[in-house]
Design a protein around this motif. Sequence first.
Motif, PDB file in Angstrom:
ATOM      1  N   SER A 117       3.688  39.578  19.712  1.00  0.00           N
ATOM      2  CA  SER A 117       3.583  40.952  19.195  1.00  0.00           C
ATOM      3  C   SER A 117       2.150  41.444  19.193  1.00  0.00           C
ATOM      4  CB  SER A 117       4.147  41.006  17.763  1.00  0.00           C
ATOM      5  OG  SER A 117       3.571  39.979  16.962  1.00  0.00           O
ATOM      6  N   ASP A 159       1.395  47.489  21.287  1.00  0.00           N
ATOM      7  CA  ASP A 159       2.732  47.734  21.838  1.00  0.00           C
ATOM      8  C   ASP A 159       3.707  48.203  20.753  1.00  0.00           C
ATOM      9  OD1 ASP A 159       1.899  47.084  24.344  1.00  0.00           O
ATOM     10  OD2 ASP A 159       3.285  45.416  24.629  1.00  0.00           O
ATOM     11  N   ILE A 160       3.600  47.600  19.574  1.00  0.00           N
ATOM     12  CA  ILE A 160       4.510  47.980  18.497  1.00  0.00           C
ATOM     13  C   ILE A 160       4.329  49.448  18.136  1.00  0.00           C
ATOM     14  CG2 ILE A 160       5.083  47.620  16.055  1.00  0.00           C
ATOM     15  CD1 ILE A 160       4.375  44.672  16.431  1.00  0.00           C
ATOM     16  N   THR A 197      10.026  44.750  20.580  1.00  0.00           N
ATOM     17  CA  THR A 197       9.281  43.541  20.221  1.00  0.00           C
ATOM     18  C   THR A 197      10.188  42.588  19.456  1.00  0.00           C
ATOM     19  OG1 THR A 197       7.196  44.799  20.083  1.00  0.00           O
ATOM     20  CG2 THR A 197       7.281  42.670  18.937  1.00  0.00           C
ATOM     21  N   TYR A 249      11.776  33.467  19.061  1.00  0.00           N
ATOM     22  CA  TYR A 249      10.686  34.343  19.505  1.00  0.00           C
ATOM     23  C   TYR A 249       9.320  33.770  19.134  1.00  0.00           C
ATOM     24  CZ  TYR A 249      14.111  38.139  20.238  1.00  0.00           C
ATOM     25  OH  TYR A 249      15.160  38.912  20.672  1.00  0.00           O
ATOM     26  N   ASP A 255       5.916  33.604  21.773  1.00  0.00           N
ATOM     27  CA  ASP A 255       4.574  33.841  21.252  1.00  0.00           C
ATOM     28  C   ASP A 255       3.544  32.991  21.987  1.00  0.00           C
ATOM     29  OD1 ASP A 255       2.755  35.144  19.687  1.00  0.00           O
ATOM     30  OD2 ASP A 255       3.270  34.135  17.814  1.00  0.00           O
TER      31      ASP A 255
END
Length: 325
Positions: free
Chosen positions: A136, A140-141, A147, A237, A242
């Motif tokens: 994350s 981008d978030i 995400t 995730y 990550d």
Amino acid sequence: MNSNKITFIGSGSIATALANSVSSKIPDKIYLLSIEEEVIESINTVHRNNKYFPFIPLNHNIVATSDVKVLKDSDLIFIALPSSVVLNYIQKNKDSINEKAILINLAKGFGDDRRTIIQGLEDITNNPLATLKGPSFARDIINNFHTGLTLGMNDIDLAPPIKELFKGTNIHLDYSQDILGVELISILKNIYAIVMGIVDAHYNSPNLRFMVLTNAFQEMRGILKQFGGKEETLFNYCGFGDFGLTALNDLSRNRTMGLLIGKGFLTKDISDQVLLEGRIAVNVFCEEISKKHALDNFHIISELYNVFYKEQKVTTFVNSILNNN
């Protein structure tokens, strides 16, 4: 409609991005608890975080404050502070925290007591605890790209209010009851991202890159199991995702540090200026593994320790991890 009161401790990039993602669902105010006066002023007056996202408008129900009293009325409290200060902050302000609130750790790194932040928090507070980790980048978030994050909780029955909070947003959750493993992986991936940076600085070879990536992932698996985490957590995730993001994307601080080291720019000044969660963690992991006389089983991290603390040449490091495949 979610009726829980939400506070983020911290007003940096990840706190701002996540708050903005969920704010459109919630009619009530979402608080960013901050010590940065310029950030508080910019959020409350022009609805932007001018320090971190100066060109991104924030929803108007996001409110910044320096008043810890907001914690008393909060149901979900996201901790978005540097890992080195989390435990001291919660210890200092625990009497101001709603005793029923779920505390959700966003920080990646060891606490100041050489344990995971969740382990440290368990000694400080009786509040329910969770951790939220995954591939994350805050940029981008806040730009509304989808995400994936892993919600780690010992008691998964407490997850529904967090699940409901993110439902319908750009944040997609998977779940794990291995809260220790989720925390450990978030530290380990920084270490091996440095390794990948060093290797890529020396060789522009996709074949070699993914050979080392695979060996690094296997070593992460071994350390995770030795420290009490569960192997399957690597496939959430927070695990492979990550690690891949941090190890292979040049926006990653730790990969960038590896690139600098690989190009011969490891100096005391650089080491002090860059946020090096991975570098600090190398020392902690290697010392703990050495107590069990098992460091020979983890060649990559032990060789990286030699680079950081025994002034081993980078070319020796690269040749060593390749020849020890």
